[in-house]
Design a protein around this motif. Structure first.
Motif, short mmCIF file in Angstrom:
data_model
loop_
_atom_site.label_atom_id
_atom_site.label_comp_id
_atom_site.label_asym_id
_atom_site.label_seq_id
_atom_site.Cartn_x
_atom_site.Cartn_y
_atom_site.Cartn_z
N PRO A 1 2.63 1.75 5.98
CA PRO A 1 1.44 0.89 6.05
C PRO A 1 1.57 -0.18 7.14
O PRO A 1 0.57 -0.62 7.69
CB PRO A 1 1.37 0.25 4.66
CG PRO A 1 2.75 0.40 4.09
CD PRO A 1 3.34 1.62 4.69
N GLN B 1 -3.65 0.98 8.19
CA GLN B 1 -2.27 0.98 8.67
C GLN B 1 -2.17 0.12 9.93
O GLN B 1 -3.11 0.06 10.73
CB GLN B 1 -1.82 2.41 8.99
CG GLN B 1 -1.62 3.27 7.76
CD GLN B 1 -1.18 4.67 8.14
OE1 GLN B 1 -1.99 5.60 8.12
NE2 GLN B 1 0.08 4.84 8.48
N GLN C 1 0.84 -1.20 0.00
CA GLN C 1 0.00 0.00 0.00
C GLN C 1 0.88 1.26 0.00
O GLN C 1 2.02 1.24 0.44
CB GLN C 1 -0.91 0.01 1.24
CG GLN C 1 -1.78 -1.21 1.38
CD GLN C 1 -2.59 -1.51 0.14
OE1 GLN C 1 -3.27 -0.63 -0.39
NE2 GLN C 1 -2.50 -2.74 -0.36
#
Length: 792
Positions: free
Chosen positions: A357, A474, A317
């Motif tokens: 992330p 996250q 990500q």
């Protein structure tokens, strides 16, 4: 087998014949039953007209006559009872009796003429013949297949099950295991065992290879029989993985272990090449997973691989980016508001967590992990413009920050330190603690996930957790890699750090040591592998009492009395030990500590005996399994606040009420195996908790369990005072042992290899529909014109 029976019943087993009067209690899950019968005959020393009978009975019908096998025993509260091993409904013995039974209300649609035809064809033993082989009903003239099936099913429900239970007991299974077997296989129980008893190893918890092998010997399965060898392989693989925490076992080691197991058996052995062939067959059947020379249980193999895939999915990500000035301004405001001055490493940790992330925050005790967690949460809300008041959110828009930990106590500490909701990982995933390792949980909602005490998370749970994380969330993992690894297989936190793939920040500055904590200083010395010269020197927050193994109970008794005399409550004082058995084991110490901290010398305090343990009001107890529906989890510590005997409540059951800091949970007698005394508990069970006073005995008789990470974990449970007692040499032995129980895992290797492949893939990115249009079509064609193609 015979030993198990003698452990439950005396050799001269008795019988009791009686008619059912009333069922006092019945647990429909495990069939444990307490009933009162009118006695018609017994060979025991019993002269009363009625008797209370207890046992595991598949079915009990009102007012029917039963024959029970077992023994009379005196219950401390309820008097003389008959503890039954088996129960069998008395069946008619004459021709007319069988006809009357089969044409009775139990068998609707089977009239007298049909019953007479059945008995004429099959004889007086018709009932047992039908139960043994339902096909014998085909011999009965004019009996339809539908009626034959109904007759068989009804007999099995009301009589065949009893015979199965008796037969299972004859195989040496106690009532509880017999019920487990029946609930797995039902009316096929006996045929499955007689065909392949080794299936029990795979299917029934609590039955190992040795028990199945004894049955195999009885029915003629021995030596290199394929079923026997496969069961030995599966048993050995599971034993090594679950007992030692490995994710896999090398093929050579597994084969050697299986060969040793077979060599010890009187039922014959097998050569390595034959065992290896059976191992290959198991892989083909999907019952083991092989990779190179590594042999896995399938659930562990797919968990390890699945975890790598999902970690990489998260890492792929996009990073969150905030201007440096914006971050520093927000951090400065937070420092002014809270009065906390973050150290450079703590600032780095907060910034890394907010931008990555996935990030790991690690460090030993006193290094400020909790302070950093609070900073991450505060700044995440500030930089994203989010309120940190959970009341402002609802089901439509859930609270964006999720905090969780492996145990209820660790989750509670997170909640107290952050002021935000925190739950166990199991609860976050919607698990109740009874799932199989490969069962899926629900997807997690939110934008930021913080997981504390990550060193306690095994490979199964880590896989489920990461699988449930959405793409845009996250994750911050927090833990101390030097603590004990998870109880289950794997060493997830340690492997993640070792891979070098996941951004991580290690906190090293010790803040509590600056405040004068010699406990923290000792912990870091142990972590680094050396015993400080001051180990036995008295400090303001710790001390050392020299004593031998047999002196440990007396020493701990005196220390606890002294602490109690100074006003400390039982919940403030925690004794930790590594072993349950022996003169300095957990069981013995709990007996001593109950007498000191919760005595009952005058007999006024209510108490309930369960096996060899007496539970009384005021006792400190430990929950052993997850019960999310009751909001109580494995590792939670509570206090017994009430005891009700069966005659005192409408449910007619003994009950124990435990308060877990205000959450009251009710346990019936059958549930009491879910708790144990917690005046002293194992070091493993103490993970995720802290206590004002920790008393830690360490003696050479603990030798088998002594490890550096064990001692480190125990010492770091103490917040204010640490009392060490035992033998100084035992500490040196434990601290020196740091590498003889290394777990076999491939997680770190898989993460590193996956990351390398991804890097290569990114460098040699394949053409896409978007990128090929941007390539200059004349590359490599300098000096060439259309005429050159025409000439060609």
């Amino acid at each position: 087998m015979a030993q198990e029976k003698r452990g439950l019943f005396i050799e001269d087993e008795q019988f009791l014949k009686g008619r059912h009067i009333v069922t006092i209690f019945r647990n429909d899950e495990n069939f444990y039953t307490v009933l009162r019968v009118r006695v018609t005959e017994t060979d025991g020393n019993y002269e009363e007209k009625e008797a209370v009978v207890t046992g595991y009975f598949p079915a009990v019908h009102e007012h029917e006559m039963y024959v029970f096998s077992g023994v009379f025993k005196d219950h401390p509260r309820f008097g003389r009872q008959f503890i039954a091993r088996t129960a069998q409904k008395e069946m008619p013995q004459t021709k007319q009796g069988v006809i009357a039974y089969l044409s009775g209300d139990l068998f609707k649609g089977i009239g007298k003429k049909t019953a007479e035809s059945i008995v004429e064809t099959l004889g007086e033993q018709a009932i047992s013949k039908i139960i043994a082989d339902k096909n014998c009903l085909k011999k009965v003239p004019k009996l339809s297949g539908e009626k034959a099936q109904f007759l068989y099913e009804t007999l099995m429900k009301h009589q065949g099950l009893e015979q199965i239970m008796i037969a299972l007991n004859d195989f040496g299974f106690g009532p509880q295991l017999a019920m487990k077997i029946y609930q797995m296989y039902y009316d096929e129980s006996l045929s499955i065992i007689q065909e392949n008893p080794y299936r029990l190893v795979e299917d029934i918890e609590g039955i190992g290879f040795i028990r199945a092998d004894e049955i195999g010997a009885k029915i003629g399965i021995s030596g290199a029989h394929p079923d026997r060898l496969k069961a030995a392989i599966l048993y050995s693989l599971e034993l090594q993985c679950l007992q030692d925490g490995h994710c896999y076992v090398e093929a050579d080691s597994l084969l050697k272990h299986v060969k040793e197991l077979l060599d010890k058996s009187a039922n014959g052995t097998a050569e390595f090449d034959i065992i290896a062939k059976r191992l290959i067959e198991l892989e083909e059947e999907g019952k083991v997973s092989g990779e190179e020379k590594r042999i896995y249980m399938p659930s562990l193999y797919f968990s390890e691989k699945g975890l790598v895939t999902n970690i990489q999915r998260v890492l792929d990500q996009e990073e969150q980016s905030f201007p440096e000035s914006e971050f520093l301004l927000a951090l400065g405001d937070l420092e002014d508001r809270t009065g906390i001055a973050y150290a450079p490493s703590q600032k780095q940790a907060i910034q890394t967590a907010l931008s990555s992330p996935l990030m790991i925050l690690t460090g030993g005790p006193g290094t400020g992990k909790t302070t950093v967690i609070k900073g991450i949460v505060e700044l995440y809300g500030e930089l994203h413009g989010l309120s940190l008041d959970p009341k402002q959110y609802d089901k439509e828009e859930p609270f964006p920050i999720k905090l969780c930990a492996p145990t209820g106590r660790a989750a509670k500490r997170m909640m107290e330190s952050t002021g935000l909701p925190a739950v166990t990982i199991h609860r976050l995933l919607g698990f109740n603690g009874q799932e199989e390792p490969d069962e899926e949980g629900k997807e997690i909602t939110g934008r930021l996930l913080i997981v504390d005490e990550m060193s306690m998370v095994d490979i199964w749970l880590a896989h489920q957790l990461f699988k449930a994380v959405p793409d845009d969330m996250q994750i911050v993992l927090v833990g101390d890699e030097d603590q004990l690894p998870s109880v289950g297989p794997g060493q997830v936190l340690k492997d993640m750090l070792a891979s070098g793939v996941i951004p991580s920040v290690r906190l090293t500055d010790i803040y509590r040591q600056e405040e004068g904590s010699s406990i923290i200083s000792l912990a870091h010395s142990i972590k680094d592998g050396h015993v400080p010269e001051t180990l036995t020197h008295p400090q303001k927050d710790r001390s050392f009492i020299r004593c031998r193994t047999e002196q440990i109970p007396e020493v701990i008794e005196k220390v606890v009395k002294n602490a109690a005399g100074k006003g400390y409550e039982p919940r403030d004082i925690q004794v930790l030990a590594p072993m349950y058995k022996g003169p300095a084991g957990i069981d013995k110490l709990n007996e001593v500590l109950q007498t000191v901290l919760n005595p009952n010398e005058d007999g006024r305090r209510k108490e309930l005996q369960f096996g060899t343990v007496k539970y009384r009001i005021g006792d400190k107890v430990l929950q052993l399994v997850n019960q999310p529906e009751q909001q109580v989890f494995n590792g939670d510590i509570g206090e017994i606040i009430s005891i009700f005997f069966a005659k005192e409540n409408t449910e007619k059951e003994d009950m124990v009420i435990v308060s877990y800091e205000g959450n009251e949970v009710t346990y019936t007698r059958n549930d009491l195996n879910q708790i144990t005394h917690a005046f002293c508990c194992s070091i493993h069970k103490s993970q995720g908790s802290e206590f004002p006073i920790v008393i830690l005995p360490v003696v050479k008789s603990y030798y088998r369990m002594l490890r550096r990470n064990l001692l480190y974990t125990a010492i770091t449970r103490s917040k204010q005072f640490l009392i060490l007692c035992g033998e100084e040499e035992a500490f040196h032995i434990g601290i020196a042992r740091n590498d003889d129980l290394i777990r076999k895992t491939a997680l770190a290797q898989r993460l590193a290899v996956y990351d390398e492949k991804e890097a290569e893939h990114r460098e040699a990115e394949k053409l896409t529909e978007d990128s090929w249009m941007n390539i200059d079509p004349m590359i490599g064609m300098e000096g060439i014109t259309p005429y050159d193609f025409m000439r060609a």
